[in-house]
Design a protein around this motif. Sequence first.
Motif, PDB file in Angstrom:
ATOM      1  N   THR A   7     -88.493  15.967  -3.805  1.00 49.50           N
ATOM      2  CA  THR A   7     -87.787  14.896  -4.521  1.00 49.50           C
ATOM      3  C   THR A   7     -86.310  14.833  -4.126  1.00 49.50           C
ATOM      4  N   GLN A  11     -84.428  11.624  -2.597  1.00 49.16           N
ATOM      5  CA  GLN A  11     -83.204  11.055  -3.177  1.00 49.16           C
ATOM      6  C   GLN A  11     -82.111  10.948  -2.110  1.00 49.16           C
ATOM      7  N   ASP A  20     -69.623  15.380  -1.661  1.00 47.13           N
ATOM      8  CA  ASP A  20     -70.086  15.764  -2.989  1.00 47.13           C
ATOM      9  C   ASP A  20     -71.600  16.009  -2.996  1.00 47.13           C
ATOM     10  N   TRP A  21     -72.346  15.126  -2.340  1.00 45.79           N
ATOM     11  CA  TRP A  21     -73.803  15.268  -2.331  1.00 45.79           C
ATOM     12  C   TRP A  21     -74.223  16.545  -1.588  1.00 45.79           C
ATOM     13  N   HIS A  67     -74.022  19.308  -4.058  1.00 49.13           N
ATOM     14  CA  HIS A  67     -75.093  19.130  -5.037  1.00 49.13           C
ATOM     15  C   HIS A  67     -76.448  19.528  -4.441  1.00 49.13           C
ATOM     16  N   ARG A 108     -79.128  22.595  -5.331  1.00 45.16           N
ATOM     17  CA  ARG A 108     -80.528  22.354  -5.711  1.00 45.16           C
ATOM     18  C   ARG A 108     -81.483  23.116  -4.805  1.00 45.16           C
ATOM     19  N   THR A 121     -68.128   9.424  -8.503  1.00 45.90           N
ATOM     20  CA  THR A 121     -68.983   9.707  -7.340  1.00 45.90           C
ATOM     21  C   THR A 121     -70.454   9.755  -7.744  1.00 45.90           C
ATOM     22  N   GLN A 180     -73.411   7.478  -6.207  1.00 45.71           N
ATOM     23  CA  GLN A 180     -74.645   8.048  -5.636  1.00 45.71           C
ATOM     24  C   GLN A 180     -75.874   7.414  -6.287  1.00 45.71           C
ATOM     25  N   MET A 215     -78.619   5.194  -4.342  1.00 52.34           N
ATOM     26  CA  MET A 215     -80.026   5.595  -4.429  1.00 52.34           C
ATOM     27  C   MET A 215     -80.907   4.422  -4.858  1.00 52.34           C
ATOM     28  N   LEU A 271     -89.059  10.116  -8.784  1.00 50.38           N
ATOM     29  CA  LEU A 271     -87.701  10.279  -8.256  1.00 50.38           C
ATOM     30  C   LEU A 271     -86.652  10.010  -9.336  1.00 50.38           C
ATOM     31  N   ASP A 305     -86.536  12.688 -12.183  1.00 52.62           N
ATOM     32  CA  ASP A 305     -85.796  13.861 -11.720  1.00 52.62           C
ATOM     33  C   ASP A 305     -84.293  13.587 -11.681  1.00 52.62           C
ATOM     34  N   ARG A 342     -74.880  16.464 -14.604  1.00 50.09           N
ATOM     35  CA  ARG A 342     -73.581  16.269 -13.950  1.00 50.09           C
ATOM     36  C   ARG A 342     -72.583  15.621 -14.895  1.00 50.09           C
TER      37      ARG A 342
END
Lengths: 202, 202
Positions: free
Chosen positions: A154, A158, A185-186, A189, A193, B154, B158, B162, B182, B185, B193
Motif C-alpha cells: 500500500t 501511495q 518529506d515523503w 515518511h 513506514r 506538505t 501529498q 495522491m 489505499l 490506510d 501526521r
Amino acid sequence: MAMRQQERSESTRARLMDAMIECLVERGWSGTTTTEVAQRAGVSRGAQLHHYPTRADLVVAAVAHLGAARFAETREAAAALPVGAGRTRAVLEMLAELHTGPLFRAALELLVAARTDPELHAVVAPLEAEIGRSTHRLTVELLGADESLPGVRTAVQQTLDMVRGLGIDALVSDDRTRRTALLDDWARHLDARLAAATEPPG
Amino acid sequence: MAMRQQERSESTRARLMDAMIECLVERGWSGTTTTEVAQRAGVSRGAQLHHYPTRADLVVAAVAHLGAARFAETREAAAALPVGAGRTRAVLEMLAELHTGPLFRAALELLVAARTDPELHAVVAPLEAEIGRSTHRLTVELLGADESLPGVRTAVQQTLDMVRGLGIDALVSDDRTRRTALLDDWARHLDARLAAATEPPG
C-alpha cells in the motif's frame, strides 16, 4: 540477405516508433497523423502500413517500447545509488523524473484520448495496466522493499499515485521547489513506514 | 424589462456552460466543437458568439463554474460529517469522488490539450492554478487542519497529489477495491501526521 532484410525492418520500426513519440509529445494525440509520422521517420507510407496497419498499432508499440527503454535506463542508473541513507529520496527523484518526462506525457495523451474513443481504449487499457505493473515492480526493486510485509504494498501504491499527481501538476506549471519539499518529506515518511514493517510484532 | 433581459442572458450562459461540460466529458476537447455545444444548448450561434467569442472563452467559464459548484456541494455535504473518528476517511472519500468525476475529467482534458496549444495554455494555466488553490483550501478546511503547524501543509499537498494520481488510474480502469484500501490506510497515516503536528515539541 535474410539478415539484412530483418535489420532493415528493425531500423524502420525503430524510426517509426521514435517519430511517433516525438509527434505525440510535441502535438498530442489529436495532432498526430500517420502521414506526419512517416515523413518525420523518412519512411514510405507503404512500409509504414506494412509494419503498423493503424495509428493505434503504431502508438501502442511506440509507448510500450519507450516504457521498456526508460525502465531499463532507470534500473541501470539506480545501480549507482548508495544503499542506506538517501537511497529512498534518490529513488523518489527517479520516479518523479519518469513522471514528468516523455513516457508519462505520451502515456497520458493516450489515456485521455482512450477515455472517449472505444477502439483506442481496447488497446490502451492493457498497455497502461502493463506500464503500471512495471512501474510498481521497478519501484519495489529500487526501494528494496519486501511486499510480503504488512502495509508495504500500500505504501508503494501511495507513492506511485503521488508521483502521478506530481506529473499532472507539472503539465502546465513546473513548481520544482514545491515538488522537492514534498518528496523530501515523503522520503522520511516512507522510510519510517518501511522500517516499521520490518519490526517483529511486539 | 432590463431584469428579464438579464435573466435570459444568465440562462443562456448557464445552458452553454452545461452543454460545454457535457460535450467535453463525453467527447474530449478535440471532439468538442462550438457548433455542437450551441446545438446541445439550444442556443443560436449568434447568441453563443455574443456571450463567448471563442471556444476557449466558453470552456474556461464552464470549468470555473463547474469547479465553484462542485466545491460548494462538497462543502455542504461535509457539514453533515461527524467530527473526530472517521472524519478524515470521509473527507478522503469526497476528494476521491471529486477526482474521478466530471470536474477532474474536464480539467484534465484542458490540461492535456493546453500542453501542446499555446493559446489554450494562456487561459488554462491560471484556471488550473485557481482550481488547485481552491481544492487545497477546501481540503484544509474539511480536515480542520492548521497549516501554521510544521508539516501540515506538505501532508495536505501529498494527499491531493495522491488523489490526483487515483483520478488518473480511474480513467481507463476503475479499481475501487484498491482505491478503498489505499485511502483507508492513508486516513490512518494522515491522522497520525496531523496529530503529531499538534504535539508540543518535547
